[in-house]
Each structure stands twice: as C-alpha cells, then as structure tokens.
Scaffold this motif. Structure first.
Motif, short mmCIF file in Angstrom:
data_model
loop_
_atom_site.label_atom_id
_atom_site.label_comp_id
_atom_site.label_asym_id
_atom_site.label_seq_id
_atom_site.Cartn_x
_atom_site.Cartn_y
_atom_site.Cartn_z
N THR A 10 0.60 -1.07 -0.22
CA THR A 10 0.39 -0.23 0.53
C THR A 10 1.33 1.16 0.10
OG1 THR A 10 -1.72 -0.96 1.42
CG2 THR A 10 -1.23 1.54 1.87
N ILE A 11 0.76 2.46 -0.96
CA ILE A 11 1.25 2.95 -0.84
C ILE A 11 0.51 4.32 -0.04
CG2 ILE A 11 2.32 5.19 -1.99
CD1 ILE A 11 4.20 2.82 -3.73
N LEU A 12 0.57 4.92 1.26
CA LEU A 12 -0.21 5.69 1.39
C LEU A 12 0.38 7.70 0.54
CD1 LEU A 12 -0.45 4.88 5.38
CD2 LEU A 12 -2.06 5.19 3.38
N GLY A 13 -0.45 8.78 0.02
CA GLY A 13 0.24 9.98 -0.49
C GLY A 13 0.81 9.44 -1.58
N ALA A 14 0.21 7.79 -3.26
CA ALA A 14 1.38 8.02 -4.00
C ALA A 14 0.75 8.83 -5.12
CB ALA A 14 0.49 6.47 -4.65
N THR A 15 0.72 9.53 -4.75
CA THR A 15 0.64 11.15 -6.12
C THR A 15 1.68 12.05 -5.65
OG1 THR A 15 -0.61 12.29 -4.92
CG2 THR A 15 -1.69 10.74 -6.67
N GLY A 16 2.70 11.38 -4.24
CA GLY A 16 4.01 13.22 -3.95
C GLY A 16 4.95 12.34 -4.39
N SER A 17 6.10 12.98 -4.31
CA SER A 17 6.98 12.94 -4.59
C SER A 17 7.75 11.23 -3.71
CB SER A 17 7.87 14.47 -3.94
OG SER A 17 8.93 13.66 -3.92
N ILE A 18 7.65 11.41 -3.19
CA ILE A 18 7.88 9.41 -2.48
C ILE A 18 7.18 8.51 -2.86
CG2 ILE A 18 8.08 8.03 -0.57
CD1 ILE A 18 10.40 10.31 -0.19
N GLY A 19 5.75 8.87 -2.92
CA GLY A 19 4.92 7.57 -3.50
C GLY A 19 5.16 7.39 -4.96
N ARG A 20 5.35 8.63 -6.14
CA ARG A 20 6.20 8.21 -7.46
C ARG A 20 7.32 7.61 -7.27
NH1 ARG A 20 4.54 13.65 -7.58
NH2 ARG A 20 6.49 14.45 -7.85
N SER A 21 8.21 8.19 -6.82
CA SER A 21 9.45 7.38 -6.72
C SER A 21 9.12 5.99 -6.26
CB SER A 21 10.33 7.56 -5.75
OG SER A 21 10.79 8.99 -6.00
N THR A 22 8.75 5.61 -5.88
CA THR A 22 8.06 4.13 -4.86
C THR A 22 7.68 3.39 -5.98
OG1 THR A 22 7.77 5.26 -2.64
CG2 THR A 22 7.08 2.65 -3.35
N LEU A 23 6.60 4.30 -6.66
CA LEU A 23 6.02 3.36 -7.65
C LEU A 23 6.77 3.04 -8.87
CD1 LEU A 23 2.87 5.92 -8.39
CD2 LEU A 23 3.04 3.17 -8.09
N ASP A 24 8.27 4.16 -9.07
CA ASP A 24 9.39 3.62 -9.73
C ASP A 24 10.24 2.75 -9.47
OD1 ASP A 24 11.15 4.94 -12.25
OD2 ASP A 24 11.98 4.15 -11.06
N VAL A 25 10.07 2.31 -8.00
CA VAL A 25 11.03 0.99 -8.00
C VAL A 25 10.59 -0.24 -8.05
CG1 VAL A 25 12.25 0.24 -5.63
CG2 VAL A 25 12.52 2.78 -6.78
N ILE A 26 9.08 -0.42 -7.32
CA ILE A 26 8.10 -1.14 -7.88
C ILE A 26 7.65 -2.07 -9.45
CG2 ILE A 26 5.95 -2.18 -7.56
CD1 ILE A 26 5.47 -0.40 -4.62
N ALA A 27 7.99 -0.80 -10.24
CA ALA A 27 7.70 -1.13 -11.67
C ALA A 27 8.85 -1.95 -12.18
CB ALA A 27 8.00 0.26 -12.62
N ARG A 28 10.00 -1.71 -11.49
CA ARG A 28 11.28 -1.81 -11.65
C ARG A 28 11.05 -3.97 -11.47
NH1 ARG A 28 15.09 1.54 -13.36
NH2 ARG A 28 14.05 3.12 -12.79
N HIS A 29 10.33 -4.02 -10.52
CA HIS A 29 10.49 -6.03 -10.10
C HIS A 29 9.00 -6.42 -9.59
CE1 HIS A 29 14.21 -4.90 -8.61
NE2 HIS A 29 13.77 -3.50 -8.35
N PRO A 30 8.45 -5.96 -10.86
CA PRO A 30 7.25 -7.20 -10.67
C PRO A 30 6.78 -7.87 -10.67
CG PRO A 30 7.85 -6.58 -13.47
CD PRO A 30 8.75 -6.02 -12.27
N ASP A 31 7.74 -8.66 -10.38
CA ASP A 31 7.93 -10.49 -10.10
C ASP A 31 7.45 -10.12 -8.43
OD1 ASP A 31 7.31 -11.36 -12.37
OD2 ASP A 31 9.71 -11.62 -12.40
#
Ligand code: NDP
Length: 399
Positions: A10-31
């Motif tokens: 769960t990403i609380l604050g997904a649209t913020g600066s940290i949220g977006r960086s977290t999405l970037d890392v997660i997208a690199r490891h879909p498995d």
C-alpha cells in the motif's frame, strides 16, 4: 523471487514525490511487488493514471465527489474491479488490510499519523517517510512498533543511512553497540550562503527550488529553513534511542554522504550515494536483501570533493527550536510540528515571510504549555491547539 514471495504494497501518498519514486522502484520488480492500494488527497487525475498503469485492488481519494469522478473514469477505462474509497477511514482500511505486507507511509504532515499508526498496529512492514508522524507521537509510536511486532524501516535518506551504518542487531541501546554519536548530514538548503538580510525577501518559488533533491513543497520549505533537519533530529532520537546531544548535525552541501555513525573506537561509518530517494525506498522494500533502484552508480571522480561545515543556528533558528522541543519532551515536538505546518502554509500562501516561519513557531511554543504525551488524544488535542494559537498569532502580530 517466486510468486509465493510477492509482497503486497500500500502506498499512502502515492501521488507525491516519495509516492512516485516508490512506484518507479516497484515497476522495476513486477515479480516481487504487487500494488494493493494507492492513496491521494486531491490529485484525482494523477491517481487515475496510477490506477491505469498498476491496476491496484483499491484506490483512496480525499472526497466523495472525487471518488465518484474516479469511479466513472475507471469504469470507462474497463477497470471496474478497482475498488474506490474516500476519506480518512479508508486510509486506515488500506493500511491495515490483511492482504497487505508493506505500507509506504508517504503522506505529508500530521495527516499521515493515523494511517501510519494503523499500519504499525497491524504489524506491517512500515516504510516511514512521513517523519511528522513520528515527531508528533514519538514514544507512543515506538511502543506500538514493538508491541505489534511491526518492522519499521526509515526512508528519510539520513535515517536510512544511519540504519545501514549501525550493527544489524540494534536492540539494547546505542552505547552497548559501541556507538558514540550519530552524524546527521544536511545539505544546508538553497540559502546556505545567504545573509540574514537576504533571507528576509525569500519567495516560495526560491524556497521550493532545492539544489540537490526534488521534493514536495512542504519538505522543500522545511529544508530551506532547516526545520527539516530539526524534525529529523527528533526522528533520529526516537528511531535509534539516542539522546539529542548524541545527534550532531553536519552541513554537507554535496548531499553524497547521507549520514554517518561514529563509534567509540574512533571509526566513522558513512553511507554514500547519489541524492535519489529511490535508494532508501529500494532498501526499505527489499531489506535485508538489495535490489536495483534505477539509481546511477556514484561517480566519485565527478563528485571530486566532499565538504563539511557546522550549521549556523543564528540564520536558521528552526534547528535550535527543534532541539529545544525534543529536550522539553512531552507534547512539545507535536506542537512544534503543528506550528511549523501552519507557518509553512502561510509562507506558501504569501501571508508570512520566510524568516517569519521560525518567529511564528517560536512564539507559538512560548504561548502553550507542554503536557505529558501519554495518549494519542492528548497529542491530537495539542496539535489542534498549536494550530489555533499559530493562526491567532498570525492575525494579531506581524512576524
Ligand atoms: P508531496 O507533497 O509530494 O506528497 C504528499 C502526498 O500526501 C500526496 O500524495 C498527497 O496527495 C498526500 N496528502 C497530502 N495531504 C493529505 C491529506 N490531508 N490526507 C491524505 N493524503 C494527503 O510530499 P513528499 O512526497 O515530498 O513527502 C511525503 C513525506 O515524506 C513527508 O512527510 C516528507 O517529509 C517525507 N520525505 C520526503 C522526501 C522527499 O524527497 N520528497 C525525503 C524524505 C522524507 P495529493 O497529491 O492528492 O495532494
């Protein structure tokens, strides 16, 4: 990783600066990571984009009206199965959901306290970016971490660095681990070399343009006043069981050394890297393993030199105010944080000067009494009171 080790996040604050960086890392490891829920406050278009890209199970937005809008967009896009929720109770729900393994706490300010605590109380792996939550509730928060057996990993780059430089077994206190001091680095912000006279006329746009880090507005202003370092000092005391005098702030303009730990034998261990929040985020997600964060390798020849200097508390009094609040204990850090949130918003709205931020925080703290922070109710009550006092002072006097 196999599918049985996929972590639901769960990403609380997904649209913020940290949220977006977290999405970037997660997208690199879909498995390895699956997005369970994402939350935003008002940024409905950005939240819709995230839903389209990651198809989480749940999405949370601030108001019923925005939730209705998001529902229609998702239905039109064929994403009927994403559940849309709204409001504070929904933030708690997606923080403690049984399916969730990891919660990234990246809401800005006091608004993040209750959902972050809900994640802690549900025994999740909590990646703590929302430093204000810990500053406000310090002892109660850390008690909840141990009572509910949550795993708390600091995401603030400085605390993440300290965590990496400490021995694996941190329990039992710093001195038993041979730790003499924690060296918290600070970039010094965009006005490190400005005179007091020049600081009088700083604009919000100037304060939000950080030289090394790209961040949300509030933390950018906090970095410029050094309140960010003050909040981090308090955060370090709680996270690592340190006394305020064990935490030394070191201005390091290049932001390559993210912090250091000094040991009794004279050794100083530093963690270094490019200033990119994806490093601590990847560390928190994968701990104790290491994964690719998409961060460029550190080129020490390009960096070429590392400078260190003492902070100037005359030009940047917020650091002193935070240290004093930590020493005063009880609800003082919560009041400091609340007054600062009011002051930063007033500065961003053009109602307060840059130097007025510290003056308003100091006057607020002088006006209210410190109480024992023995319950969440007391903390929330003092938070509200400090906001009221700060707003009243702002109307009564010129800062
Ligand atoms: P941003 O302002 O970029 O993002 C804040 C997020 O919180 C957004 O998703 C926002 O939603 C949401 N939000 C804001 N207000 C509320 C509210 N009342 N209720 C629910 N959600 C809300 O902040 P940052 O990402 O920069 O910072 C987040 C936290 O991480 C802060 O505590 C900061 O101190 C800390 N941190 C940040 C670093 C960085 O590099 N940015 C570094 C270290 C720590 P919406 O978009 O809809 O407004």
């Amino acid at each position: 990783m196999t599918s049985s080790t996929v972590q639901n996040v769960t990403i609380l604050g997904a649209t913020g600066s940290i949220g977006r960086s977290t999405l970037d890392v997660i997208a690199r490891h879909p498995d390895a990571y699956r997005l369970h829920a994402v939350t935003a406050y008002r940024s409905r278009e950005a939240l819709f984009d995230i839903c389209r890209r990651f198809a989480p199970a749940q999405a949370v937005i601030g108001t019923r009206e925005d939730a209705g809008w998001l529902r229609r967009q998702l239905d039109d896009a064929g994403l009927e199965r994403i559940e849309v929720l709204h409001g504070d109770p929904a933030l708690l729900e997606v923080s403690r959901a049984v399916e969730v393994d990891v919660v990234m706490a990246a809401i800005v300010g006091a608004a993040g306290l209750m959902p972050t605590l809900a994640a802690v109380e549900a025994g999740k792996r909590v990646l703590l970016a929302n430093k204000e939550a810990l500053v406000m509730s310090g002892g109660l928060f850390m008690d909840a971490v141990s009572r509910h057996d949550a795993t708390l990993l600091p995401i603030d780059s400085e605390h993440n660095a300290i965590y990496q430089c400490l021995p694996m077994q941190q329990r039992g206190g710093l001195s038993r681990q041979g730790v003499a001091r924690l060296l918290l680095t600070a970039s010094g912000g965009p006005f490190r070399e400005w005179s007091l006279a020049d600081l009088e006329s700083v604009t919000p746009a100037q304060a939000c343009a950080h030289p090394n880090w790209s961040m949300g507005q509030k933390i950018s202003v906090d970095s410029a006043t050094l309140m960010n370092k003050g909040l981090e000092l308090i955060e370090a005391c709680w996270l690592f069981g340190a006394a305020p005098e064990q935490v030394e702030v070191v201005v390091h303009p290049q932001s390559i050394v993210h912090s250091m730990v000094g040991y009794a034998d004279g050794s100083v261990i530093a963690q270094m890297g490019n200033p990119d929040m994806r490093t601590p985020i990847a560390y928190g997600l994968a701990w104790p393993a290491r994964i690719d964060a998409g961060v460029a390798p550190l080129d020490l020849f390009a960096v070429s030199r590392l400078d260190f200097e003492a902070p100037d508390e005359a030009r940047f009094p917020c650091l002193r105010l935070a240290r004093e609040a930590m020493a005063a204990g009880g609800t003082a850090p919560a009041s400091l944080n609340a007054a600062n949130e009011v002051a930063v918003q007033a500065f961003l709205d053009g109602r307060l000067s840059f130097l007025g931020i510290a003056r308003l925080v100091e006057s607020t703290l002088e006006t209210i009494e410190v109480r024992a922070a023995d319950s969440l109710d007391v903390i929330l009550c003092e938070d509200a009171q400090a906001r009221r006092v700060a707003e009243t002072l702002l109307h009564q006097r010129s800062f």
